[in-house]
Design a protein around this motif. Structure first.
Motif, short mmCIF file in Angstrom:
data_model
loop_
_atom_site.label_atom_id
_atom_site.label_comp_id
_atom_site.label_asym_id
_atom_site.label_seq_id
_atom_site.Cartn_x
_atom_site.Cartn_y
_atom_site.Cartn_z
N ILE A 150 0.91 -1.30 0.05
CA ILE A 150 -0.03 -0.03 -0.03
C ILE A 150 1.00 1.17 -0.13
O ILE A 150 0.52 2.21 -0.79
CB ILE A 150 -0.90 -0.03 1.34
CG1 ILE A 150 -1.98 -1.21 0.93
CG2 ILE A 150 -1.63 1.46 1.37
CD1 ILE A 150 -2.72 -1.00 -0.26
N GLU A 151 2.01 1.17 0.81
CA GLU A 151 2.89 2.59 0.73
C GLU A 151 4.01 1.91 0.48
O GLU A 151 4.66 0.82 0.94
CB GLU A 151 2.87 3.17 2.24
CG GLU A 151 1.32 3.24 2.64
CD GLU A 151 1.12 4.49 3.45
OE1 GLU A 151 1.99 5.30 3.56
OE2 GLU A 151 0.21 4.38 4.04
N PHE A 233 -0.72 0.96 -4.02
CA PHE A 233 -2.09 1.47 -3.91
C PHE A 233 -2.61 1.98 -5.39
O PHE A 233 -3.57 1.87 -5.89
CB PHE A 233 -2.10 2.63 -2.81
CG PHE A 233 -3.26 3.29 -2.65
CD1 PHE A 233 -4.45 2.93 -1.72
CD2 PHE A 233 -3.88 4.44 -3.41
CE1 PHE A 233 -5.67 3.22 -1.52
CE2 PHE A 233 -4.91 4.92 -2.78
CZ PHE A 233 -5.81 4.31 -2.09
N ASN B 183 -10.48 2.94 -3.32
CA ASN B 183 -9.59 2.24 -2.78
C ASN B 183 -9.09 1.03 -3.30
O ASN B 183 -9.50 0.83 -4.63
CB ASN B 183 -10.36 1.82 -1.43
CG ASN B 183 -9.22 1.43 -0.33
OD1 ASN B 183 -8.05 1.30 -0.41
ND2 ASN B 183 -9.76 1.25 0.96
N VAL B 184 -8.05 0.01 -2.91
CA VAL B 184 -7.67 -0.96 -3.65
C VAL B 184 -8.64 -2.16 -3.10
O VAL B 184 -8.03 -3.27 -3.79
CB VAL B 184 -6.24 -1.27 -3.18
CG1 VAL B 184 -5.44 -0.04 -3.57
CG2 VAL B 184 -6.07 -1.50 -1.53
N GLY B 191 -6.51 -0.55 2.37
CA GLY B 191 -6.19 0.72 2.07
C GLY B 191 -5.17 1.39 3.10
O GLY B 191 -4.72 0.84 3.86
N ASN B 192 -4.84 2.54 2.75
CA ASN B 192 -4.10 3.52 3.61
C ASN B 192 -4.68 4.17 4.73
O ASN B 192 -6.12 4.13 4.85
CB ASN B 192 -3.10 4.55 2.86
CG ASN B 192 -4.22 5.44 2.04
OD1 ASN B 192 -5.28 5.60 2.57
ND2 ASN B 192 -3.77 5.73 0.79
N THR B 234 -3.59 9.82 -6.80
CA THR B 234 -4.44 8.90 -7.26
C THR B 234 -5.33 9.20 -8.35
O THR B 234 -5.44 8.46 -9.52
CB THR B 234 -5.06 8.09 -6.13
OG1 THR B 234 -4.15 7.87 -5.04
CG2 THR B 234 -5.55 6.55 -6.60
#
Lengths: 350, 350
Positions: A150-151, A233, B183-184, B191-192, B234
């Motif tokens: 994600i990061e 992400f 989001n993923v 997600g973050n 994003t």
């Protein structure tokens, strides 16, 4: 004749498992040939399916377990309590040398965590990345990471660039693949700290990587570079946005071509070309993403795919084994890193 | 007849400025009517162009300046030393009440920074967002932020959700727009930190926002929700990935329809339907994004667009003025926030 390859299959991962899994194995065995499966999952569900697919049953061994990893499981929880899950046991089979590749359509985060812990990483790589090919105007383009992390910091992105380069050269047969970092603009001042720092490292490094610079979202379709590097992400959202746009485009095209007697007639006459066009963009053709960086072949299938898509993921895994990709990446990485360590001292001595 | 609207134009912003700017104004004035332009930029370049377009010259006043903001300028540098730039002076004209809207195809970061400083923000909003419509299978979908903010915290995303809701209701005429966060994955654990916390706030808040939950990249094309909220990094990449995919699709469609005598014949017979289909996805139709949250109408055109796309951005700005959007958003936001402040104390007293 090629050697027989044993592939371990997470029989319970994915939205339509285990039906689409066994259906996919049927398509795969007929296409690939000389392959054997270790199928992990609930025997009570898998046995009746194998009875329907004799070609699979003939080359398949069920390894029974009722434990599964769901999409809601956190990776840490899956690691702790999923030791008997179909996903984990399928990965263990690769580590134990029983199988040469593992294929799963299950929880991405759990698969990444388990494969990382069980298979360990290729020396020099701190985190794995999901890599897959996209269609582009010039052919195809490899993109990573598509959702494993994600990061990502700059160092992760640089490692992805190196892995992507090696993969594109060895597996996709590109002689000098160009690498771009996905960003919101091509100017050096644009973007977050990770992409800016990663670009700086790649620009100034002695790694023999052909670094193009930043690319934008529309460069994926244009085919501006051969390999696109991004965090998981952004990569996951870009991947799914492209898939969704292609699906919407196909929807409106179908709509347009059935809107009048003229369009219907035109579509019948041009049917061959339109079918080839549709087939070119079928997302199932691009299903099957490698977990690059893991010390063993691990392929992630889209969770929502069908038997055709899952069969493609199996084929990706088998090709990776036949091309000996993990070893090639390891060798090339070792060379690349040795070069990188040598070069600066040479320069300093000049 | 509608009141005449004065629009201030950054004559020097964009890859093909000022030619495509003046060409775009020509198309815009012929389509919109009853509009007046203040055109900021280099008189030596703009005058000869106006001579070519008498319809623009008749309703246009050049405000000479040779200073420009380039795409390489950092927003902070543009703020400091760009006080006489065509972009800044065009924004100043809105603040001074000389114009009702400003349109620029220049540096996004600089435009956002200048508009934020000069026009200030709508009370209750800490950062502006770039919002624009995407085509979807169900019609259209508003997405924000598309690039104004590289990093966003949960509070920013919640404010974007509120602004998007108000905009979709008042401008796009949707009665109860649904809001999703990009989001993923759709599971709550994905997600973050920013998206997870923003979803939690929207889920538990008393804001009368119809919150759907998380959506993925392919939900943009599906039209799963009416408004999609995301950070600017994003969002920008998703926007451009969708554009690039559409362009690649069009490229291969053209290729397929000219590949044989049959496909050519079919394409001629179905020409009407295919042209309508192509027109539906022309990115110029979707050009012109509002800087939502600024206390004044500011529209960002794609930097690489042509005259047709720029004319569309001008039309977006004029429509925003005619619909009195900034005031409507201000009023609705004040109500929404008053409701949100009241509700919790009521609950506590129960």
């Amino acid at each position: 004749m090629t050697d027989q390859i044993t592939v371990s299959i997470d029989g319970m991962g994915g939205d339509n498992a285990p039906d689409m899994i066994v259906g996919g194995l049927d398509l795969a065995v007929k296409k690939i040939g000389n392959v054997r499966f270790l199928l992990f999952g609930d025997e009570a569900k898998l046995s009746p399916l194998l009875a329907q697919y004799p070609a699979v049953a003939a080359v398949c061994e069920i390894r029974h377990t009722t434990d599964i990893v769901t999409n809601d499981d956190k990776p840490t929880a899956a690691l702790r309590s999923g030791k008997n899950s179909s996903m984990r046991l399928a990965i263990d089979a690769v580590k134990d040398g029983e199988a040469s590749a593992v294929i799963s359509a299950g929880n991405t985060g759990a698969l990444m965590a388990m494969a990382t812990i069980v298979l360990r990483m290729i020396p020099g790589i701190s985190r794995p990345a999901i890599a897959a090919s996209f269609p582009s105007q010039t052919g195809e383009c490899l993109m990573l990471d598509l959702g494993a992390n994600i990061e990502c910091d700059a160092e992760n992105l640089v490692q992805f660039a190196v892995m992507g380069e090696v993969y594109a050269r060895n597996v996709l047969g590109m002689s000098e693949p160009s690498i771009g970092i996905l960003n919101v603009g091509v100017e050096v001042l644009k973007g977050n700290e990770s992409v800016k720092k990663a670009a700086q490292i790649l620009q100034n490094s002695n790694l023999p990587v052909k670094f193009y610079g930043f690319v934008e979202g529309d460069d994926i379709g244009k085919g501006t570079v051969d390999v696109i590097v991004t965090d998981g992400f952004t990569g996951n959202i870009a991947l799914k946005t492209a898939e969704g746009t292609a699906r919407m485009f196909a929807y409106y095209l179908r709509d347009a071509l059935t809107s009048s007697i003229f369009s219907k007639l035109g579509a019948i006459i041009a049917k061959g070309a339109i079918d080839r066009f549709r087939n070119h963009f079928d997302p199932r053709r691009y299903n099957g993403a490698m977990l690059l960086g893991a010390n063993g072949v691990c392929v992630k299938s889209h969770g929502g795919t069908d038997a055709i898509g899952f069969a493609n993921a199996v084929e990706v895994g088998v090709n990776l084994v036949r091309r000996n990709v993990t070893e090639l990446i390891k060798e090339d990485l070792a060379h690349l890193m040795a070069d990188d360590l040598e070069q600066p001292s040479k320069t300093a001595a000049e």
